[in-house]
Design an enzyme around this catalytic site. Structure first.
Site, PDB file in Angstrom:
ATOM      1  N   ASP A  14       7.905  -3.051  -4.688  1.00  0.00           N
ATOM      2  CA  ASP A  14       7.791  -2.465  -3.352  1.00  0.00           C
ATOM      3  C   ASP A  14       9.104  -1.754  -2.999  1.00  0.00           C
ATOM      4  O   ASP A  14      10.167  -2.378  -2.982  1.00  0.00           O
ATOM      5  CB  ASP A  14       7.509  -3.613  -2.357  1.00  0.00           C
ATOM      6  CG  ASP A  14       7.307  -3.132  -0.939  1.00  0.00           C
ATOM      7  OD1 ASP A  14       7.354  -1.907  -0.713  1.00  0.00           O
ATOM      8  OD2 ASP A  14       7.119  -3.984  -0.053  1.00  0.00           O
ATOM      9  N   ASP A 116       4.223   3.513  -1.944  1.00  0.00           N
ATOM     10  CA  ASP A 116       5.499   2.885  -2.316  1.00  0.00           C
ATOM     11  C   ASP A 116       5.344   1.479  -2.898  1.00  0.00           C
ATOM     12  O   ASP A 116       6.297   0.717  -2.930  1.00  0.00           O
ATOM     13  CB  ASP A 116       6.447   2.845  -1.112  1.00  0.00           C
ATOM     14  CG  ASP A 116       6.093   1.735  -0.149  1.00  0.00           C
ATOM     15  OD1 ASP A 116       4.891   1.508   0.055  1.00  0.00           O
ATOM     16  OD2 ASP A 116       7.008   1.089   0.373  1.00  0.00           O
ATOM     17  N   GLU A 117       4.147   1.138  -3.334  1.00  0.00           N
ATOM     18  CA  GLU A 117       3.926  -0.199  -3.892  1.00  0.00           C
ATOM     19  C   GLU A 117       3.031  -0.134  -5.115  1.00  0.00           C
ATOM     20  O   GLU A 117       2.057   0.611  -5.125  1.00  0.00           O
ATOM     21  CB  GLU A 117       3.182  -1.082  -2.877  1.00  0.00           C
ATOM     22  CG  GLU A 117       3.979  -1.515  -1.689  1.00  0.00           C
ATOM     23  CD  GLU A 117       3.089  -2.271  -0.726  1.00  0.00           C
ATOM     24  OE1 GLU A 117       2.368  -3.191  -1.158  1.00  0.00           O
ATOM     25  OE2 GLU A 117       3.095  -1.912   0.457  1.00  0.00           O
TER      26      GLU A 117
HETATM   27 MG   LIG Z   1       7.884  -0.701   1.079  1.00  0.00          MG
END
Ligand SMILES: [Mg+2]
Length: 363
Positions: A14, A116-117
């Site tokens: 993350d 973003d993960e």
């Molecule tokens: Mg994040």
């Protein structure tokens, strides 16, 4: 009992404060002298527009009491020297791809979860332990790409995701089943994956405060409070990843349409219809606790010809006022002179708030 980490695990990677970090890295690359992450700064929409809100903030900005979701103008009042940078969807997509590229050197099994993960199946061959491997991967990302990540490690995706959300930034955490009681159960219920605001309030009223309360309760009682979702949460609190895990992205869109009682080109009437349709969609969106990133309209004219047009939003949002506003804007763009017979609105690119980076307050 002494537990040994397995050699095979699921990693959840993350990016810390993704939008702000990615913009900061890009500006530095282009010769900027200051790092956005080190000064009071925000990523926010155009303040001239009504919907200019703070999407991400730096740690120094946080110290001024600036909050994600507040208007850019209100944030500026709190800090006069605040640096405002506009979001750049193309840059963010590119940065996200770079992350996947680096991770591909370590595993071929990577699943993107949001911009973003991602999840990664990792088999350790080179390092003394998977923990050491994770630290190496975290450092490699930083050295090659210039931004930090958190890595959560476990035997399934749910627990790996819970783990990466522990202390931030630039950390590696494990959350194996034998660690749940100590690391996960004392946390407040809203930290559990899929506990939205509505579920949180209902659970609090019934005396549930920690994830442990949900884990130790009976699925039957939870079902009474939250229907099927209650049973799912009981599973999650006990570290069990059900078949439904990650399946929330199966809702692809929400739409409503109507055939007008008579063909018309009366703009005021059409405006009202668009508003009603938007409200219906907004209600369903709220029930599902989702964000949307696309609005489209379809218009059928008196000669049965269909026309449609869509707009992709800069950043996905749950701001339902934008459904009507965008639909109206699109309708005006179509500039139809004929009488209208049928009108429809659809929202798409639906995401769960847990896939949203812009509302992650932590770095
Ligand atoms: Mg994040």
């Amino acid at each position: 009992m002494c537990h040994i980490y397995p050699q095979k695990a699921v990693f959840h990677i993350d990016v810390n404060n993704a939008y702000l970090s990615w913009s900061a890295v890009e500006l530095l690359k282009n010769g900027a002298k200051t790092d956005l992450r080190k000064i009071p700064s925000i990523i926010g929409g155009d303040p001239k527009k009504r919907h200019g809100v703070v999407l991400a903030k730096s740690t120094p900005a946080k110290q001024y009491g600036i909050q994600t979701g507040e208007t850019v103008s209100s944030a500026k009042k709190k800090c006069s020297m605040l640096r405002v940078v506009q979001p750049d969807r193309i840059l963010y997509q590119h940065s996200s791809n770079k992350l996947i590229e680096v991770l591909s050197c370590f595993s071929s099994e990577i699943t993107r979860f949001s911009i973003d993960e991602c999840f990664m199946e990792y088999k350790n061959k080179e390092f003394d332990s998977i923990l050491e491997a994770a630290h190496y991967i975290r450092q490699t990302i930083y050295h090659e790409l210039g931004f930090t990540v958190n890595i959560g490690i476990s035997t399934n995706r749910l627990l790996a995701k819970m783990a990466s959300n522990f202390q931030k930034p630039d950390r590696v955490h494990t959350l194996f089943e034998w660690e749940m009681e100590q690391k996960m159960w004392p946390l407040p219920i809203n930290e559990l994956f899929m506990v939205g605001r509505a579920s949180r309030e209902k659970l609090k009223q019934k005396g549930f405060f920690t994830i442990g309360d949900i884990a130790r309760s009976s699925p039957v009682l939870l079902e009474r409070i939250l229907k099927k979702h209650g049973v799912t949460l009981n599973n999650y609190a006990n570290g069990k990843e059900t078949a439904h895990f990650l399946s929330h992205d199966t809702v692809k869109g929400i739409s409503h349409s109507t055939t007008l009682p008579f063909d018309t080109n009366d703009f005021e009437y059409i405006r009202k219809v668009l508003m009603e349709l938007s409200e219906k969609i907004a209600r369903r969106l709220k029930q599902k606790e989702l964000y949307f990133g696309l609005v489209s309209i379809e218009v059928k004219t008196e000669d049965f010809k269909k026309r449609s047009i869509q707009k992709r939003l800069q950043i996905p949002t749950n701001d339902t006022a934008l459904i009507y506003q965008t639909a109206l804007e699109l309708f005006e763009q179509l500039n139809i002179k004929k009488n209208i017979r049928h009108l429809g609105i659809r929202i798409g690119n639906l995401e769960h708030p847990y896939q949203q980076v812009c509302f992650c307050n932590e770095i």
